[in-house]
Design an enzyme around this catalytic site. Structure first.
Site, PDB file in Angstrom:
ATOM      1  CB  ALA A 117      21.405  13.934  51.007  1.00 18.29           C
ATOM      2  CB  SER A 118      19.277   9.566  48.516  1.00 21.64           C
ATOM      3  OG  SER A 118      18.045   9.531  49.236  1.00 21.64           O
ATOM      4  NE  ARG A 150      14.105   6.026  53.972  1.00 21.40           N
ATOM      5  CZ  ARG A 150      12.955   5.695  53.435  1.00 21.40           C
ATOM      6  NH1 ARG A 150      12.030   5.113  54.159  1.00 21.40           N
ATOM      7  NH2 ARG A 150      12.680   5.934  52.173  1.00 21.40           N
ATOM      8  CE  LYS A 254       4.630  23.544  45.671  1.00 14.00           C
ATOM      9  NZ  LYS A 254       5.048  22.677  44.566  1.00 14.00           N
ATOM     10  CG  HIS A 346       4.953  28.067  42.660  1.00 17.41           C
ATOM     11  ND1 HIS A 346       5.725  28.060  43.793  1.00 17.41           N
ATOM     12  CD2 HIS A 346       5.159  26.860  42.072  1.00 17.41           C
ATOM     13  CE1 HIS A 346       6.361  26.896  43.886  1.00 17.41           C
ATOM     14  NE2 HIS A 346       6.037  26.148  42.857  1.00 17.41           N
ATOM     15  CE  LYS A 447      10.791  25.462  32.544  1.00 17.21           C
ATOM     16  NZ  LYS A 447       9.928  25.445  33.720  1.00 17.21           N
ATOM     17  NE  ARG A 481      10.382  37.073  28.024  1.00 22.27           N
ATOM     18  CZ  ARG A 481      10.648  37.924  27.030  1.00 22.27           C
ATOM     19  NH1 ARG A 481       9.798  38.151  26.087  1.00 22.27           N
ATOM     20  NH2 ARG A 481      11.818  38.549  26.978  1.00 22.27           N
ATOM     21  CE1 TYR A 489       7.287  40.277  26.460  1.00 23.52           C
ATOM     22  CE2 TYR A 489       5.547  41.655  25.544  1.00 23.52           C
ATOM     23  CZ  TYR A 489       6.039  40.402  25.876  1.00 23.52           C
ATOM     24  OH  TYR A 489       5.275  39.287  25.632  1.00 23.52           O
TER      25      TYR A 489
HETATM   26  P1  NDP Z   1      11.950  12.416  46.755  1.00 22.91           P
HETATM   27  O1  NDP Z   1      10.720  11.618  46.534  1.00 22.91           O
HETATM   28  O2  NDP Z   1      13.069  12.249  45.803  1.00 22.91           O
HETATM   29  O3  NDP Z   1      12.392  12.129  48.254  1.00 22.91           O
HETATM   30  C1  NDP Z   1      13.603  12.616  48.833  1.00 22.91           C
HETATM   31  C2  NDP Z   1      14.214  11.507  49.665  1.00 22.91           C
HETATM   32  O4  NDP Z   1      13.342  11.212  50.745  1.00 22.91           O
HETATM   33  C3  NDP Z   1      14.383  10.215  48.904  1.00 22.91           C
HETATM   34  O5  NDP Z   1      15.627  10.183  48.247  1.00 22.91           O
HETATM   35  C4  NDP Z   1      14.283   9.176  49.986  1.00 22.91           C
HETATM   36  O6  NDP Z   1      15.571   9.008  50.574  1.00 22.91           O
HETATM   37  C5  NDP Z   1      13.373   9.798  51.021  1.00 22.91           C
HETATM   38  N1  NDP Z   1      12.005   9.272  50.865  1.00 22.91           N
HETATM   39  C6  NDP Z   1      11.259   9.184  49.754  1.00 22.91           C
HETATM   40  N2  NDP Z   1      10.050   8.660  50.014  1.00 22.91           N
HETATM   41  C7  NDP Z   1      10.032   8.431  51.331  1.00 22.91           C
HETATM   42  C8  NDP Z   1       9.052   7.907  52.222  1.00 22.91           C
HETATM   43  N3  NDP Z   1       7.856   7.534  51.798  1.00 22.91           N
HETATM   44  N4  NDP Z   1       9.382   7.812  53.522  1.00 22.91           N
HETATM   45  C9  NDP Z   1      10.564   8.192  53.961  1.00 22.91           C
HETATM   46  N5  NDP Z   1      11.537   8.692  53.168  1.00 22.91           N
HETATM   47  C10 NDP Z   1      11.269   8.824  51.874  1.00 22.91           C
HETATM   48  O7  NDP Z   1      11.503  13.934  46.868  1.00 22.91           O
HETATM   49  P2  NDP Z   1      12.044  15.188  46.083  1.00 22.91           P
HETATM   50  O8  NDP Z   1      13.513  15.268  46.223  1.00 22.91           O
HETATM   51  O9  NDP Z   1      11.449  15.232  44.735  1.00 22.91           O
HETATM   52  O10 NDP Z   1      11.347  16.373  46.900  1.00 22.91           O
HETATM   53  C11 NDP Z   1      11.687  16.682  48.224  1.00 22.91           C
HETATM   54  C12 NDP Z   1      10.698  17.709  48.767  1.00 22.91           C
HETATM   55  O11 NDP Z   1      10.727  18.857  47.958  1.00 22.91           O
HETATM   56  C13 NDP Z   1       9.248  17.234  48.750  1.00 22.91           C
HETATM   57  O12 NDP Z   1       8.599  17.803  49.833  1.00 22.91           O
HETATM   58  C14 NDP Z   1       8.713  17.807  47.461  1.00 22.91           C
HETATM   59  O13 NDP Z   1       7.329  17.995  47.510  1.00 22.91           O
HETATM   60  C15 NDP Z   1       9.447  19.132  47.413  1.00 22.91           C
HETATM   61  N6  NDP Z   1       9.629  19.658  46.061  1.00 22.91           N
HETATM   62  C16 NDP Z   1      10.260  18.912  45.111  1.00 22.91           C
HETATM   63  C17 NDP Z   1      10.463  19.429  43.846  1.00 22.91           C
HETATM   64  C18 NDP Z   1      11.174  18.654  42.772  1.00 22.91           C
HETATM   65  O14 NDP Z   1      11.342  19.205  41.688  1.00 22.91           O
HETATM   66  N7  NDP Z   1      11.617  17.451  43.015  1.00 22.91           N
HETATM   67  C19 NDP Z   1       9.985  20.806  43.495  1.00 22.91           C
HETATM   68  C20 NDP Z   1       9.373  21.511  44.595  1.00 22.91           C
HETATM   69  C21 NDP Z   1       9.209  20.937  45.819  1.00 22.91           C
HETATM   70  P3  NDP Z   1      16.037   7.672  51.319  1.00 22.91           P
HETATM   71  O15 NDP Z   1      15.196   6.549  50.818  1.00 22.91           O
HETATM   72  O16 NDP Z   1      17.475   7.537  50.949  1.00 22.91           O
HETATM   73  O17 NDP Z   1      15.813   7.986  52.745  1.00 22.91           O
HETATM   74  C1  BG6 Z   2       7.255  22.940  41.705  1.00 22.54           C
HETATM   75  C2  BG6 Z   2       6.100  22.083  41.292  1.00 22.54           C
HETATM   76  O1  BG6 Z   2       6.946  23.620  42.867  1.00 22.54           O
HETATM   77  O2  BG6 Z   2       7.529  23.877  40.672  1.00 22.54           O
HETATM   78  C3  BG6 Z   2       6.376  21.386  39.973  1.00 22.54           C
HETATM   79  O3  BG6 Z   2       5.892  21.104  42.292  1.00 22.54           O
HETATM   80  C4  BG6 Z   2       6.791  22.386  38.911  1.00 22.54           C
HETATM   81  O4  BG6 Z   2       5.257  20.662  39.545  1.00 22.54           O
HETATM   82  C5  BG6 Z   2       7.894  23.281  39.442  1.00 22.54           C
HETATM   83  O5  BG6 Z   2       7.244  21.665  37.785  1.00 22.54           O
HETATM   84  C6  BG6 Z   2       8.195  24.398  38.458  1.00 22.54           C
HETATM   85  O6  BG6 Z   2       9.333  25.090  38.876  1.00 22.54           O
HETATM   86  P1  BG6 Z   2      10.231  25.870  37.809  1.00 22.54           P
HETATM   87  O7  BG6 Z   2      11.184  26.626  38.643  1.00 22.54           O
HETATM   88  O8  BG6 Z   2      10.886  24.824  36.959  1.00 22.54           O
HETATM   89  O9  BG6 Z   2       9.311  26.708  37.009  1.00 22.54           O
END
Ligand code: NDP
Ligand code: BG6
Length: 598
Positions: A117-118, A150, A254, A346, A447, A481, A489
């Protein structure tokens, strides 16, 4: 409520409560998981996938209404909505969430846990989507949201953290601020370790306290965490914090592995703790409005389906481009690269929906069966049909846009591609010989995400001499699109009004913002709602991923083994020149780069 309407509603409720009861019974099987339990043999996967292919109950309510005429159904929808408006009871669409069971709707309790959640995704997408669903009255009446990670925070700090990312963009009726406060009051935070069953047990207790007034609460976990801890969390959460009497579902983000082998390991490990019907593998592109509309466009219109084959279509292009680099996500991105990050999931999912045969029904399993079939018919992706690129820095008017290697989180000599284009063929009767061109890149000129269908030239065209020498320019092209400025279109040749005979290429244009007033929901809203509703149509089944990885793993391995150098392209450009050669090899041009497509 008119008598006829009441009777039908009761009948639907009875039918659906049976289906939902079956689903609940299946969801309540006790879990045997232990945190960090070692993965079992991979061969179990196939058996589980086969089981999951069995037809499942639809919970949307539409199944129960199929024997009615569209007019009666529409009248009932309107009557239910009017009734709801008058009596302040849940709207028709809300009732659909819980399978039209008004009684259940009021009693239904749902605890939503966002693990991680963080993090970035939780803040950017998940909490805003949950709020949007709440604002639209799409969440069950008794829901609570629990953040888990955490980081140390209390409820107030957590609420402050997410409040900053909530927006009132959705059809604000002037009460958004109030709704936001109400939503935040239902948000709680529980700090804990991802591998600690005790910490998940503490979360369980917290949820149970919040759910105690309800007869039975369902639980939905959103695993918004790095992939290396997916299975640890699945184990702890299912063991210590599953719903005792309702369903327990987990949305998994993913990447689902890096290749066939790691994917199989991840799957096997998840299956140690969850059944296929509890796992919701998200590909947020499937939740985008225009992608969901693909099947409607194809199967609810007479005009497109007959053209949807090698007979009339010359090539299909699925294009993704971003006008920014990996900023902030370089660490993650470098381990995956654009093929795994965007193309293998995707774009391939879009291709599957685009090219599949008509499913037997709209049931999730029927649709996913067709997607798997088309993916299986696809040839292997080959290195000679692929172009790789990486963006480099570029200085324009005194401003320097950083290259990929300038990102501090990227290793100095990384050859990870930030751009890739490839061509694939689907070797079945419908698509034999039609190139499907997939292209994705970061730090490009704009984009966009779109599907371009380029049709064949008109045979024996009477107006050939009026169309100029470049017949490609005068070819019909259907553009879907996906974003931004969602729309569809069709490029058509048309006589320019007036005396004489001049022909130009113009557009039959359905631009969503001109046609529809409503704000389009974010993909995550749709997908979270579908998960709550038990609708798996827009989620990926295990065997889809299995085939997707089979098609890409050999080429990815070859790229890595041979250390293939990507072609450099400047930040903000149209990508590497090699992409043009790839299209030319198939005698086509990229539609998004055509001069008349600005
Ligand atoms: P983050 O890197 O922000 O990680 C989410 C949380 O997980 C962190 O706030 C942290 O919380 C905890 N965390 C980070 N690294 C570790 C570690 N090495 N070990 C244990 N806990 C860790 O990830 P995102 O929020 O960017 O992404 C979450 C998931 O969604 C991933 O699987 C990512 O691939 C996927 N995703 C993300 C997208 C994006 O736009 N961000 C788009 C598509 C998919 P704390 O330290 O408080 O426990
Ligand atoms: C995520 C990819 O799945 O999709 C990112 O990990 C990419 O790299 C993103 O930027 C694009 O999503 P959207 O919805 O902004 O087109």
């Amino acid at each position: 409520m008119p008598a006829l309407h009441s009777m039908r509603l009761v009948a639907q409720v009875l039918t659906l409560s049976g289906k939902v009861a079956q689903r609940h019974a299946a969801d309540h099987q006790p879990q045997r998981a232990v945190c960090r339990q070692p993965a079992r043999q991979h061969h179990r996967l196939r058996a589980l996938t086969a089981q999951s292919s069995a037809p499942s109950a639809s919970t949307t309510g539409s199944g129960a209404a199929t024997t009615q005429s569209p007019e009666i159904e529409a009248a009932e929808v309107e009557a239910a909505a009017a009734d709801a408006r008058q009596n302040g009871s849940p709207s028709f669409s809300n009732m659909k969430v819980y399978g039209l069971q008004e009684e259940n709707w009021e009693k239904a309790a749902l605890s939503i846990v966002v693990v991680g959640a963080s993090g970035d995704l939780a803040k950017k997408k998940i909490f805003p989507s949950l709020f949007a669903l709440y604002y639209e009255n799409m969440l069950p009446q008794n829901f609570k949201v629990y953040g888990y990670a955490r980081s140390k925070m209390n409820d107030e700090e957590f609420r402050d953290l997410i409040a900053g990312s909530l927006t009132c963009r959705l059809n604000d009726a002037g009460d958004c601020g109030k709704k936001m406060d109400e939503f935040l009051e239902r948000c709680f935070y529980q700090a804990g370790q991802y591998a600690s069953e005790d910490d998940f047990a503490a979360l369980d207790k917290r949820m149970a306290d919040g759910e105690s007034e309800q007869s039975c609460a369902d639980r939905m976990f959103y695993l918004s965490i790095p992939p290396n801890i997916f299975t640890t969390v699945a184990a702890c959460a299912s063991k210590a914090a599953s719903s005792k009497c309702g369903w327990t579902r987990m949305i998994v983000e993913k990447p689902f592995g890096k290749d066939s082998e790691s994917f199989q390991e991840l799957s096997a490990a998840l299956y140690e703790h969850l059944r296929e019907d509890q796992i919701y593998r998200i590909d947020h592109y499937l939740g985008k409005e225009l992608i969901e509309n693909l099947t409607v466009l194809r199967f609810a219109n007479l005009v497109f389906e007959p053209l949807w084959s090698r007979q009339y279509i010359r090539n299909v292009q699925v294009i993704f481009s971003e006008n920014f680099g990996t900023e902030g996500r370089g660490g993650y991105f470098d381990q995956y690269g654009i093929v795994r990050d965007v193309i293998q999931n995707h774009l391939l999912q879009i291709l599957a929906l685009f090219a599949m045969e008509q499913p037997a029904s709209l049931d999730a399993e029927d649709i996913r069966n067709e997607k798997v079939k088309v993916l299986k018919s696809m040839g292997q992706v080959r290195l000679e049909d692929m172009v790789l690129g990486q963006y480099r820095s570029r200085t324009t008017r005194g401003t320097t846009l950083p290259g990929y290697l300038d990102d501090d989180t990227v290793p100095p000599n990384s050859i990870t591609p930030t751009f890739a284009a490839c061509s694939v063929f689907i070797n079945n009767a419908r698509w034999d010989g039609v190139p499907f061109l997939l292209k994705a890149g970061k730090a490009l000129a704009n984009k966009a995400a779109e599907i371009r269908v380029q049709f064949r030239h008109v045979p024996g065209n009477l107006y050939r001499n009026k169309l100029g020498l470049d017949l490609d320019k005068a070819t019909n092209e259907l553009v879907i699109r996906v974003q931004p400025n969602e729309g569809i279109y069709l490029k058509v040749n048309n006589k320019v009004p007036g005396l004489g005979l001049r022909i130009d290429t113009t557009r039959l244009d359905l631009t969503y913002k001109s046609k529809y007033q409503a704000t389009l929901p974010d993909a995550y809203e749709r997908l979270i709602l579908d998960c709550i509703n038990g609708d798996r149509r827009l989620f990926i089944r295990n065997d889809e991923l299995e085939v997707a990885w089979e098609k890409f793993t050999p080429v990815l391995k070859e790229i890595e083994d041979r250390g293939v150098q990507p072609e450099l392209y400047p930040y903000g450009s149209r990508g590497p020149v090699g992409a043009h050669y790839l299209a030319a090899k198939h005698g086509v041009r990229w539609g998004d780069l055509a001069a008349d497509d600005e």
